[in-house]
Design an enzyme around this catalytic site. Structure first.
Site, mmCIF file in Angstrom:
data_model
loop_
_atom_site.group_PDB
_atom_site.id
_atom_site.type_symbol
_atom_site.label_atom_id
_atom_site.label_comp_id
_atom_site.label_asym_id
_atom_site.label_seq_id
_atom_site.Cartn_x
_atom_site.Cartn_y
_atom_site.Cartn_z
ATOM 1 N N CYS A 11 7.471 -4.736 15.859
ATOM 2 C CA CYS A 11 7.121 -3.807 16.944
ATOM 3 C C CYS A 11 5.716 -4.171 17.417
ATOM 4 O O CYS A 11 4.839 -4.451 16.611
ATOM 5 C CB CYS A 11 7.182 -2.363 16.450
ATOM 6 S SG CYS A 11 8.802 -1.919 15.815
ATOM 7 N N CYS A 44 6.944 -7.022 7.530
ATOM 8 C CA CYS A 44 8.093 -6.465 8.241
ATOM 9 C C CYS A 44 8.581 -7.483 9.256
ATOM 10 O O CYS A 44 7.780 -8.140 9.918
ATOM 11 C CB CYS A 44 7.724 -5.158 8.949
ATOM 12 S SG CYS A 44 9.154 -4.398 9.766
ATOM 13 N N GLU A 71 0.830 -1.202 0.000
ATOM 14 C CA GLU A 71 0.000 0.000 0.000
ATOM 15 C C GLU A 71 0.867 1.256 0.000
ATOM 16 O O GLU A 71 1.984 1.259 0.496
ATOM 17 C CB GLU A 71 -0.887 0.013 1.243
ATOM 18 C CG GLU A 71 -1.998 -1.018 1.162
ATOM 19 C CD GLU A 71 -2.749 -1.205 2.481
ATOM 20 O OE1 GLU A 71 -3.968 -1.164 2.443
ATOM 21 O OE2 GLU A 71 -2.092 -1.387 3.512
ATOM 22 N N GLY A 106 7.151 -2.024 6.173
ATOM 23 C CA GLY A 106 8.537 -2.478 6.063
ATOM 24 C C GLY A 106 9.528 -1.585 6.768
ATOM 25 O O GLY A 106 9.229 -0.441 7.106
ATOM 26 N N CYS A 140 3.291 8.393 1.189
ATOM 27 C CA CYS A 140 3.904 7.443 2.112
ATOM 28 C C CYS A 140 4.075 6.121 1.363
ATOM 29 O O CYS A 140 3.116 5.562 0.840
ATOM 30 C CB CYS A 140 2.983 7.303 3.310
ATOM 31 S SG CYS A 140 3.518 6.057 4.460
ATOM 32 N N CYS A 155 2.437 -2.430 16.004
ATOM 33 C CA CYS A 155 2.346 -2.109 14.576
ATOM 34 C C CYS A 155 1.665 -3.225 13.794
ATOM 35 O O CYS A 155 1.910 -4.407 14.020
ATOM 36 C CB CYS A 155 3.750 -1.858 14.030
ATOM 37 S SG CYS A 155 3.785 -1.569 12.260
ATOM 38 N N CYS A 160 -0.485 6.841 7.772
ATOM 39 C CA CYS A 160 0.815 6.383 7.346
ATOM 40 C C CYS A 160 1.463 5.626 8.491
ATOM 41 O O CYS A 160 1.422 6.036 9.621
ATOM 42 C CB CYS A 160 1.579 7.656 7.044
ATOM 43 S SG CYS A 160 3.135 7.420 6.351
ATOM 44 N N HIS A 208 9.631 6.318 20.140
ATOM 45 C CA HIS A 208 8.507 5.721 20.887
ATOM 46 C C HIS A 208 8.809 5.355 22.336
ATOM 47 O O HIS A 208 7.989 4.739 23.017
ATOM 48 C CB HIS A 208 7.960 4.469 20.176
ATOM 49 C CG HIS A 208 7.674 4.649 18.721
ATOM 50 N ND1 HIS A 208 7.294 5.851 18.184
ATOM 51 C CD2 HIS A 208 7.715 3.777 17.687
ATOM 52 C CE1 HIS A 208 7.106 5.707 16.874
ATOM 53 N NE2 HIS A 208 7.367 4.467 16.536
HETATM 54 N N1 SAH Z 1 9.764 0.653 9.754
HETATM 55 C C1 SAH Z 1 9.913 2.062 9.764
HETATM 56 C C2 SAH Z 1 8.981 2.778 8.796
HETATM 57 C C3 SAH Z 1 7.577 2.319 8.730
HETATM 58 S S1 SAH Z 1 6.559 2.585 10.153
HETATM 59 C C4 SAH Z 1 9.772 2.613 11.148
HETATM 60 O O1 SAH Z 1 9.374 1.871 12.034
HETATM 61 O O2 SAH Z 1 10.090 3.771 11.335
HETATM 62 C C5 SAH Z 1 6.276 4.341 10.084
HETATM 63 C C6 SAH Z 1 5.849 4.942 11.425
HETATM 64 O O3 SAH Z 1 4.512 4.577 11.797
HETATM 65 C C7 SAH Z 1 6.724 4.485 12.553
HETATM 66 O O4 SAH Z 1 7.072 5.575 13.358
HETATM 67 C C8 SAH Z 1 5.823 3.534 13.281
HETATM 68 O O5 SAH Z 1 6.217 3.343 14.584
HETATM 69 C C9 SAH Z 1 4.484 4.218 13.146
HETATM 70 N N2 SAH Z 1 3.334 3.375 13.469
HETATM 71 C C10 SAH Z 1 3.222 2.046 13.355
HETATM 72 N N3 SAH Z 1 2.019 1.627 13.765
HETATM 73 C C11 SAH Z 1 1.337 2.737 14.171
HETATM 74 C C12 SAH Z 1 0.026 2.950 14.717
HETATM 75 N N4 SAH Z 1 -0.809 1.966 14.892
HETATM 76 N N5 SAH Z 1 -0.324 4.220 14.992
HETATM 77 C C13 SAH Z 1 0.520 5.243 14.768
HETATM 78 N N6 SAH Z 1 1.752 5.105 14.262
HETATM 79 C C14 SAH Z 1 2.165 3.852 13.968
HETATM 80 FE FE1 SF4 Z 2 8.290 -1.728 13.560
HETATM 81 FE FE2 SF4 Z 2 8.325 -0.062 11.429
HETATM 82 FE FE3 SF4 Z 2 8.319 -2.730 11.085
HETATM 83 FE FE4 SF4 Z 2 6.134 -1.537 12.015
HETATM 84 S S1 SF4 Z 2 7.039 -1.232 9.990
HETATM 85 S S2 SF4 Z 2 7.059 -3.450 12.789
HETATM 86 S S3 SF4 Z 2 7.005 0.116 13.238
HETATM 87 S S4 SF4 Z 2 9.934 -1.538 12.048
#
Ligand code: SAH
Ligand code: SF4
Length: 382
Positions: A123, A119, A91, A188, A112, A126, A362, A245
């Site tokens: 986390c 991924c 997406e 990712g 975005c 996520c 995003c 975070h």
């Molecule tokens: N993997 C990279 C980029 C993709 S995630 C990273 O982690 O930075 C992009 C952003 O969205 C990250 O800051 C991530 O922590 C945040 N994110 C993930 N899930 C989320 C959610 N449910 N609500 C708000 N932000 C979220």
């Molecule tokens: Fe963590 Fe970013 Fe991967 Fe989501 S996309 S699991 S925030 S590293």
């Protein structure tokens, strides 16, 4: 499988053209068809000799992403669901002016972009990692997310020239563009797909390619320290956002497994290096999750980190993910957290979500829709 033409830089194509005894100016013409006219068919490249077109067709693919679903309407946040050549789904999200996302107010659009299918970093909050990691995206699959959105918007503008977005795209159709900024915050971990990412960013950044300034391209990482150092050594000035975070190892360890591999000491040392090499502002992204990282205790160490690294802090109230237990804090708690950081003189934005309504924020892309869609299309047809 032949390589995709949009995975090669101008220099690489020039080398190829020299071995084919083709004049180098033909590369410029080719690039124009690919990145300005954004054609999807070799035969549309009318100023290239037919023999050259045949040669290109034999040596390269000219792949596009198949748009299988689009949610949201023009002038709001729009989510694009793409199907890749191997049937995987990714997406991209097009977000109109969202000042807190990249630190300036304007009527711009930010796209975005995803860099992997799934991924591996898992986390806890996520959605992107819920189905694990499937594969890295190739450079052209990253580039094509931008081109595909541009094509879509240009076609929409042509169909409805009176619309506000149309005014921006129609003046010299099809070469104008809608995407001013790119954030690598989709599905990712971009720095885990380093080489393909960099190749794609160069293609998007270069004056003969996507023509998007390096500073308008922001790479977001969960904290891969060695790759942050590597990025600092690249000649281009791509912007960096760190998904922090949590301002202590204790909090980060609870929600981000990557912190066990690269704890804050190691991560901040890499960011010091980046900062020293670049002299540029870093952005900390800090999702506020109720009862996990929203206590005011975190604001002091967070402010100290931000001061040390000249970072600004982008606070993002958590977007609820179905199946996960985490909640966003009350608005007043978010405001209190922001105010405490500001008291420490930290430049702080509190993002008011756009696209929350369509689950398109995003960074919380989840292949739920993709799964539904795959289920629907793979059902036997009688
Ligand atoms: N993997 C990279 C980029 C993709 S995630 C990273 O982690 O930075 C992009 C952003 O969205 C990250 O800051 C991530 O922590 C945040 N994110 C993930 N899930 C989320 C959610 N449910 N609500 C708000 N932000 C979220
Ligand atoms: Fe963590 Fe970013 Fe991967 Fe989501 S996309 S699991 S925030 S590293």
């Amino acid at each position: 499988m032949t390589p995709d033409i949009k995975s090669l830089t101008r220099e690489e194509l020039e080398t190829r053209f020299v071995t084919w005894e083709q004049p180098v100016y033909r590369v410029k013409q080719l690039m124009d068809w690919l990145y300005v006219q954004r054609v999807t068919d070799w035969d549309a490249m009318s100023n290239l000799p037919k023999t050259l077109r045949e040669k290109l067709r034999a040596e390269f693919s000219l792949g596009t992403l198949e748009l299988v679903r689009k949610q949201g309407s023009r002038d709001t946040t729009q989510k694009f669901l793409w199907k890749l050549a191997d049937g995987a789904f990714i997406e991209s999200v097009l977000i109109p002016a969202n000042p807190s996302l990249y630190g300036e107010g304007s009527d711009r659009h930010t796209l975005c972009v995803s860099t992997q299918v799934g991924c591996a970093y898992g986390c806890k909050f996520c959605a992107s990692g819920l189905d694990g990691w499937k594969r890295n995206l190739l450079p052209h699959e990253i580039v094509e997310q931008v081109m595909g959105v541009e094509r879509f918007c240009a076609a929409a503008a042509q169909a409805e020239p009176a619309a506000p977005v149309a005014a921006k795209t129609s003046s010299s159709f099809p070469g104008t563009r809608i995407v001013d900024n790119v954030v690598i915050m989709g599905m990712g971990e971009p720095l885990a797909n380093y080489n393909n990412l960099l190749q794609a960013l160069r293609l998007l950044n270069s004056p003969w390619g996507g023509r998007i300034g390096a500073r308008k391209i922001t790479v977001s990482t969960s904290g891969l320290a060695p790759q942050i150092r590597k990025l600092a050594d690249e000649p281009e000035q791509f912007s960096l956002a760190l998904s922090l975070h949590g301002a202590t190892d204790e909090v980060r360890n609870r929600i981000m497994p990557v912190n066990k591999k690269y704890p804050l000491r190691e991560l901040t040392a890499a960011l010091d290096y980046y900062q020293a090499k670049r002299g540029r502002f870093i952005t900390f992204e800090y999702i506020l999750i109720a009862g996990v990282n929203d206590s005011l205790d975190q604001t002091q160490p967070l402010a100290a980190l931000a001061q040390r690294l000249s970072a600004k802090v982008n606070l993002i109230p958590y977007n609820k993910v179905e199946d996960l237990p985490w909640q966003r804090p009350a608005e007043a708690a978010c405001e209190r957290f922001a105010a405490a950081l500001r008291q420490h003189k930290i430049v702080t934005t509190l993002r008011r979500e756009k696209g929350h309504d369509i689950d398109a924020a995003c960074g919380q892309l989840r292949l739920k829709t993709a799964r539904e869609f795959a289920g629907a299309t793979s059902a036997p047809t009688k």
